[in-house]
Design a protein around this motif. Structure first.
Motif, mmCIF file in Angstrom:
data_model
loop_
_atom_site.group_PDB
_atom_site.id
_atom_site.type_symbol
_atom_site.label_atom_id
_atom_site.label_comp_id
_atom_site.label_asym_id
_atom_site.label_seq_id
_atom_site.Cartn_x
_atom_site.Cartn_y
_atom_site.Cartn_z
ATOM 1 N N PRO A 238 -15.140 66.641 33.189
ATOM 2 C CA PRO A 238 -15.147 68.089 32.945
ATOM 3 C C PRO A 238 -13.505 68.341 32.702
ATOM 4 O O PRO A 238 -12.428 67.989 33.459
ATOM 5 C CB PRO A 238 -15.573 68.603 34.490
ATOM 6 N N SER A 239 -13.460 69.446 32.180
ATOM 7 C CA SER A 239 -11.813 69.960 31.905
ATOM 8 C C SER A 239 -11.238 70.211 33.051
ATOM 9 O O SER A 239 -9.946 70.038 33.127
ATOM 10 C CB SER A 239 -11.999 71.163 30.936
ATOM 11 N N ASN A 240 -11.838 70.685 34.290
ATOM 12 C CA ASN A 240 -11.302 71.106 35.533
ATOM 13 C C ASN A 240 -11.169 69.845 36.523
ATOM 14 O O ASN A 240 -11.003 70.043 37.677
ATOM 15 C CB ASN A 240 -11.953 72.346 36.202
ATOM 16 N N HIS B 217 -12.391 79.203 28.761
ATOM 17 C CA HIS B 217 -11.471 78.423 28.141
ATOM 18 C C HIS B 217 -12.153 76.905 28.331
ATOM 19 O O HIS B 217 -12.238 76.146 27.479
ATOM 20 C CB HIS B 217 -10.090 78.300 28.745
ATOM 21 N N ILE B 218 -12.511 76.526 29.719
ATOM 22 C CA ILE B 218 -12.936 75.477 30.011
ATOM 23 C C ILE B 218 -14.313 75.177 29.422
ATOM 24 O O ILE B 218 -14.485 74.101 28.573
ATOM 25 C CB ILE B 218 -13.197 75.139 31.580
ATOM 26 N N SER B 219 -15.302 76.209 29.293
ATOM 27 C CA SER B 219 -16.444 76.218 28.940
ATOM 28 C C SER B 219 -16.381 75.828 27.412
ATOM 29 O O SER B 219 -17.092 75.042 26.874
ATOM 30 C CB SER B 219 -17.416 77.410 29.126
ATOM 31 N N ILE B 220 -15.552 76.685 26.766
ATOM 32 C CA ILE B 220 -15.470 76.539 25.255
ATOM 33 C C ILE B 220 -14.878 75.320 24.828
ATOM 34 O O ILE B 220 -15.803 74.586 23.932
ATOM 35 C CB ILE B 220 -14.770 77.694 24.534
ATOM 36 N N VAL B 221 -14.100 74.789 25.445
ATOM 37 C CA VAL B 221 -13.649 73.464 25.037
ATOM 38 C C VAL B 221 -14.680 72.280 25.421
ATOM 39 O O VAL B 221 -14.929 71.553 24.652
ATOM 40 C CB VAL B 221 -12.143 73.096 25.856
ATOM 41 N N PHE C 195 -2.439 73.333 29.298
ATOM 42 C CA PHE C 195 -4.076 73.464 29.291
ATOM 43 C C PHE C 195 -4.426 72.645 28.122
ATOM 44 O O PHE C 195 -5.215 71.483 27.986
ATOM 45 C CB PHE C 195 -4.691 74.642 29.462
ATOM 46 N N CYS C 196 -3.736 73.120 26.983
ATOM 47 C CA CYS C 196 -4.037 72.363 25.609
ATOM 48 C C CYS C 196 -3.924 70.703 25.597
ATOM 49 O O CYS C 196 -4.704 69.996 25.311
ATOM 50 C CB CYS C 196 -3.296 73.002 24.454
ATOM 51 N N THR C 197 -2.688 70.561 26.436
ATOM 52 C CA THR C 197 -2.466 69.162 26.315
ATOM 53 C C THR C 197 -3.506 68.294 27.447
ATOM 54 O O THR C 197 -3.939 67.275 26.933
ATOM 55 C CB THR C 197 -1.134 68.814 27.183
ATOM 56 N N LYS C 198 -3.739 68.984 28.409
ATOM 57 C CA LYS C 198 -4.714 68.367 29.263
ATOM 58 C C LYS C 198 -6.078 68.229 28.815
ATOM 59 O O LYS C 198 -6.706 67.187 28.861
ATOM 60 C CB LYS C 198 -4.852 69.041 30.749
#
Length: 371
Positions: A6-8, A192-196, A239-242
């Motif tokens: 997950p992104s988070n 943002h997390i969801s769309i990515v 955020f974009c980097t991660k």
């Protein structure tokens, strides 16, 4: 297929379907630890549901060439203005464009594209977007609300569900899209997390036109020149980097007020030097008459002034620091604001206005990066 973290998730995430998910040392303190350790992500039913979701997303976006996120860690910097006018400019050049409004609590895109109070229609193939012009389809929660001023008071899971619906159920047409522009709310949270994550599932690395791999094709990051804004925008760049979202470039919006001198208004205060609202008198006509008589050449000149104090090397320096492109300055242009209020294409209706060239330059760079 191995499930992506997950992104988070924490750094060093082993993945939610790993046998050590929720138990490894890297899992300590992760918001997903409890769900991972319980097997919620790795049960046969969960894996089957995830694979079905992934298939739905891939089918829905299979005919979308490029997906561009418009991001900023700061609110009020003009993301919606940049999103809508880039979409309008692309559509005016003949590209097939979709504009997806993910600002669920404060949707501005319908007004800025001139389709406020319109509704979407359900067909066998899904939701039909509202068309601002033959080349520009728009989707927003605004079209689903019974009252335009209704407050959307939703927690994260319900927002995430709607984002998935937008991606899966919107029918962008038989020919698909050249560009899907996604206007996002400020911050780096649920939307943002969801769309990515959804884009990573929808556009695997082997099939996407992403400049850096799978998922979103890239992000345009919007800022204003002052440090109060850039401090939050740096978080967005991190955020974009991660999340491995390629940054197409930084737009420095509201870089300064620019307009023709002939479009300005002049006010005169009282002789005692007071300048309160009650004492100011509009003397525009007298000033213009005097200039026309004594110095007519200045009437065609552009005037400019800085509105926000630039910090350090400004947005250009920030872009250099993060090794991402600097797309340019977009000045405060009263006609650009008028275009957004009127819901029209700025570059078409106000073609001689001062911000048209900078905006077209930004669009040129986007097309060059994502042909």
């Amino acid at each position: 297929m191995a499930e992506a973290p997950p992104s988070n998730a924490n750094e060093g995430c082993v993945g939610p379907t790993s046998s050590s998910a929720g138990k490894a040392s890297a899992c300590a303190g992760c918001p997903n630890q409890s769900a991972c350790s319980s097997g919620a992500f790795s049960s046969p039913a969960a894996l089957e549901a995830k694979e079905k979701e992934r298939s739905e997303l891939q089918n829905a976006l299979s005919n979308v060439s490029h997906v561009v996120l418009v991001l900023s860690g700061k609110g009020g910097v003009g993301k919606s203005t940049v999103s809508t006018q880039i979409a309008q400019a692309l559509s005016s050049r003949g590209y097939s464009v979709g504009l997806l409004d993910l600002d669920i609590c404060g949707p501005s895109v319908p007004r800025m594209t001139g389709v406020l109070s319109r509704t979407v229609h359900q067909s066998q193939s899904g939701w039909e977007p509202v068309y601002a012009n033959p080349n520009l389809g728009v989707m927003s929660i605004s079209f689903l609300l019974e009252e335009s001023d209704a407050a959307v008071v939703w927690r994260g899971p319900r927002k995430n569900g709607l984002i998935k619906q937008f991606l899966v159920e919107t029918d962008w047409g038989v020919g698909g899209l050249d560009y899907l522009i996604v206007d996002t709310p400020p911050g780096t949270s649920d939307e943002h997390i969801s769309i990515v994550q959804y884009l990573n599932d929808a556009r695997p690395m082997s099939t996407s036109n992403n400049v850096g791999g799978g998922g979103a094709s890239g992000a345009i990051v919007v800022t204003t020149p002052e440090e109060v804004s850039m401090a939050d925008v740096r978080k967005e760049l991190n955020f974009c980097t991660k999340t491995k979202v390629p940054v197409l470039g930084v737009v420095e919006n509201m870089s300064g007020l620019q307009m023709r001198l002939s479009d300005m208004k002049f006010l005169k205060g009282d002789d005692d030097g007071s300048n309160n609202d009650n004492s100011q008198q509009d003397c525009t006509q007298q000033v213009m008459s005097m200039l026309k008589e004594k110095c007519p050449e200045v009437l065609s000149m552009m005037v400019t002034t800085d509105i926000f104090p630039s910090s350090g090397l400004g947005p250009r320096g920030m872009a250099t620091q993060y090794n991402v492109p600097y797309l340019g300055k977009l000045p405060l242009d009263p006609n650009l604001l008028k275009a957004c209020e009127e819901g029209v294409s700025f570059v078409e209706k106000y073609s001689s206005s001062c911000a048209v060239k900078p905006l077209n330059d930004i669009v040129d760079k986007l097309i060059l990066a994502l042909p």
